[in-house]
Design an enzyme around this catalytic site. Structure first.
Site, short mmCIF file in Angstrom:
data_model
loop_
_atom_site.label_atom_id
_atom_site.label_comp_id
_atom_site.label_asym_id
_atom_site.label_seq_id
_atom_site.Cartn_x
_atom_site.Cartn_y
_atom_site.Cartn_z
N HIS A 260 0.80 -1.22 0.00
CA HIS A 260 0.00 0.00 0.00
C HIS A 260 0.83 1.27 0.00
O HIS A 260 0.28 2.36 -0.11
CB HIS A 260 -0.94 0.03 1.20
CG HIS A 260 -0.24 0.35 2.49
ND1 HIS A 260 0.43 -0.61 3.20
CD2 HIS A 260 -0.07 1.51 3.16
CE1 HIS A 260 0.97 -0.04 4.27
NE2 HIS A 260 0.69 1.24 4.28
C1 UD1 Z 1 -2.08 5.33 5.99
C2 UD1 Z 1 -0.79 5.76 6.70
C3 UD1 Z 1 0.23 4.64 6.62
C4 UD1 Z 1 -0.34 3.33 7.10
C5 UD1 Z 1 -1.60 3.02 6.31
C6 UD1 Z 1 -2.26 1.71 6.73
C7 UD1 Z 1 -0.24 8.15 6.63
C8 UD1 Z 1 0.67 9.14 6.04
N1 UD1 Z 1 -0.20 6.93 6.06
O1 UD1 Z 1 -1.78 5.23 4.60
O2 UD1 Z 1 1.34 4.98 7.42
O3 UD1 Z 1 0.60 2.30 6.93
O4 UD1 Z 1 -2.53 4.10 6.51
O5 UD1 Z 1 -3.40 1.47 6.02
O6 UD1 Z 1 -0.96 8.48 7.55
N2 UD1 Z 1 -9.31 4.93 1.95
C9 UD1 Z 1 -10.51 4.25 1.86
N3 UD1 Z 1 -11.07 3.81 3.01
C10 UD1 Z 1 -10.52 4.01 4.23
C11 UD1 Z 1 -9.28 4.69 4.29
C12 UD1 Z 1 -8.69 5.13 3.15
O7 UD1 Z 1 -11.06 4.06 0.78
O8 UD1 Z 1 -11.09 3.60 5.25
C13 UD1 Z 1 -8.66 5.41 0.72
C14 UD1 Z 1 -8.50 6.92 0.76
O9 UD1 Z 1 -9.59 7.54 0.19
C15 UD1 Z 1 -7.22 7.15 -0.01
C16 UD1 Z 1 -6.44 5.87 0.20
O10 UD1 Z 1 -7.35 4.89 0.67
O11 UD1 Z 1 -7.49 7.26 -1.39
C17 UD1 Z 1 -5.30 6.06 1.14
O12 UD1 Z 1 -5.72 6.41 2.48
P1 UD1 Z 1 -4.82 7.36 3.42
O13 UD1 Z 1 -5.38 7.41 4.79
O14 UD1 Z 1 -4.57 8.62 2.71
O15 UD1 Z 1 -3.41 6.69 3.52
P2 UD1 Z 1 -2.95 5.19 3.53
O16 UD1 Z 1 -2.30 4.92 2.21
O17 UD1 Z 1 -4.02 4.27 3.99
#
Ligand code: UD1
Length: 415
Positions: free
Chosen positions: A231
């Site tokens: 991820h």
């Molecule tokens: C975040 C953390 C990372 C951790 C990871 C575990 C930061 C900088 N990064 O990264 O350290 O290892 O979480 O998962 O804080 N999304 C969904 N549903 C959700 C959550 C997210 O669809 O419940 C989508 C968001 O819309 C976005 C993507 O997933 O497009 C990434 O989510 P985001 O929270 O920005 O960061 P992660 O890559 O999950």
């Protein structure tokens, strides 16, 4: 003493669960034997992760109470997400007025709530809560990782730095952090793993996916299955890097199913880059059933299902930080598809190989892990013994009592 713990994203939940369990234990002893004052606890969820699969299911699996406060920030750019949390968390601090704020890990919620706590002013004397960072001192020395910036900033504004492995102490010393702020307490993620290890055996995930547990390389048995998680933006947001990693898994995919619980970010990129066909070509029927061999794409798993599938895997391939630690504790061979790790003890004491993202190096690391599979299961790193949460609560009580009795100059806290 009032402690406020912040969670926001998936890897925070198992760390906070350990702290909550230790507070419950402390309060039980306080009630039964009059051992110290009970701790009042407030749990705040920023809503950085909000899906049932990325958040809600973890509360049930980890026996955590529902959050007392939900900020509901949701998705956004890193800056928008961080700014939204900062704004909303200020109001929570002013309303709750905790004595201590505990932030865990390295996600955007961690740095945002740490910054708010370090800068809040409760009264004319400049009073504010003590800021405790759980999982302090880890460094990848790669500032292009958003988490590395979050770690460095959070550590430098925290009052109590609660460290998981010895490299963390060395890193903090090298950055000039005063030694009296550092406490080597162990690993809260491992607390939760040890606590739920047995319960994870009741998971039906292997049956549901048609998988069999690994025989740990005995009697020339074929590999059962491998587990893959990806991820990191640096891996899945670049088409070239993502493809390199997938190609590095090609030989393994011909030998056994590779189970791939797909993070939402990765799911979007698989679609964007048109990798769906590649991933399902070699045996996966696309319906969530393990066919002959190939990559089996599934939804993100809950805590207990994931723990079960991880502990019975022949091999784990990942770019996650926490999974490097969990596989070390379980003695499962792990290949990390990153160029560095902020958790070096997983390599020196554990079962982890840092393979980078080059196809040939990934293939070589997989071969090396498979060859040594039966010998795995070294000793756990120091203080990864299930008691980190208890040690953290001891540090919080002691530090708060020193501040309250004037043994520590509150001005020191503000430095
Ligand atoms: C975040 C953390 C990372 C951790 C990871 C575990 C930061 C900088 N990064 O990264 O350290 O290892 O979480 O998962 O804080 N999304 C969904 N549903 C959700 C959550 C997210 O669809 O419940 C989508 C968001 O819309 C976005 C993507 O997933 O497009 C990434 O989510 P985001 O929270 O920005 O960061 P992660 O890559 O999950």
């Amino acid at each position: 003493m009032k402690v406020l713990t912040v969670v926001g994203a998936r890897p925070n939940f198992m760390k906070a669960a350990s702290i909550i369990a230790a507070i419950r234990k402390h309060n039980g002893e306080s009630q039964r034997h009059g051992a110290g004052e009970p701790i009042e606890h407030v749990l705040v969820h920023t809503g950085q992760h909000y899906d049932a699969l990325m958040s809600d299911s973890f509360f049930a699996d980890l026996n955590m109470p529902a959050p007392d406060v939900m900020l509901g920030v949701g998705s956004g750019s890193h800056l928008v997400q961080t700014a939204e949390i900062l704004k909303k968390f200020e109001a929570v601090l002013l309303d709750e007025r905790p004595d201590i704020v505990a932030v865990v890990g390295d996600v955007n919620s961690t740095v945002a709530c740490a910054l708010a706590t370090a800068k809040i002013v409760f009264d004319a004397t400049g009073g504010r809560p003590l800021l405790a960072h759980v999982e302090s001192g880890l460094r990848s020395f790669d500032r292009s990782m958003p988490e590395e910036v979050n770690r460095v900033v959070t550590d430098h504004i925290s009052d109590l730095l609660l460290v998981t492995e010895e490299s963390g102490l060395e890193n903090l010393r090298a950055e000039g952090i005063p030694p009296e702020k550092m406490f080597f307490v162990g690993n809260t993620m491992i607390d939760s793993l040890l606590r739920f290890n047995e319960k994870a055996e009741t998971s039906t995930v292997l049956e549901r996916l048609g998988l069999r547990p690994d025989s740990n390389g005995q009697c020339g048995q074929a590999l059962s299955y491998a587990l893959l998680t990806l991820h990191r933006p640096s891996n899945v947001d670049s088409r070239e890097t993502f493809l390199n990693i997938l190609e590095g898994l090609g030989d393994l995919a011909r030998e056994c199913p590779i189970v791939f619980p797909v993070h939402p970010r990765t799911q979007k990129q698989i679609k964007n880059f048109g990798f769906g066909d590649w991933l399902t070509a070699s045996g996966n029927d696309g319906q969530g059933h393990a066919g002959n061999t190939g990559v089996l794409l599934i939804e993100p798993l809950g805590y207990l299902d994931f723990l079960c599938i991880m502990k019975h895997a022949a091999l784990v391939i990942t770019d996650s930080g926490g999974i490097q630690e969990e596989t070390t504790c379980l003695g499962i061979p792990c290949v990390t598809v990153r160029n560095n790790t902020e958790r070096p003890v997983t390599v020196s004491n554990g079962t982890n190989i840092i393979a980078g993202t080059n196809k040939e190096r990934i293939q070589a690391a997989i071969r090396c892990q498979m060859a040594g599979r039966a010998q795995n299961g070294k000793a756990r790193p120091p203080k990864w013994d299930g008691n980190a949460g208890t040690r953290i609560i001891e540090v919080l009580i002691q530090s708060f009592s020193e501040i309250s009795t004037g043994a520590t100059d509150p001005a020191m806290v503000a430095q």
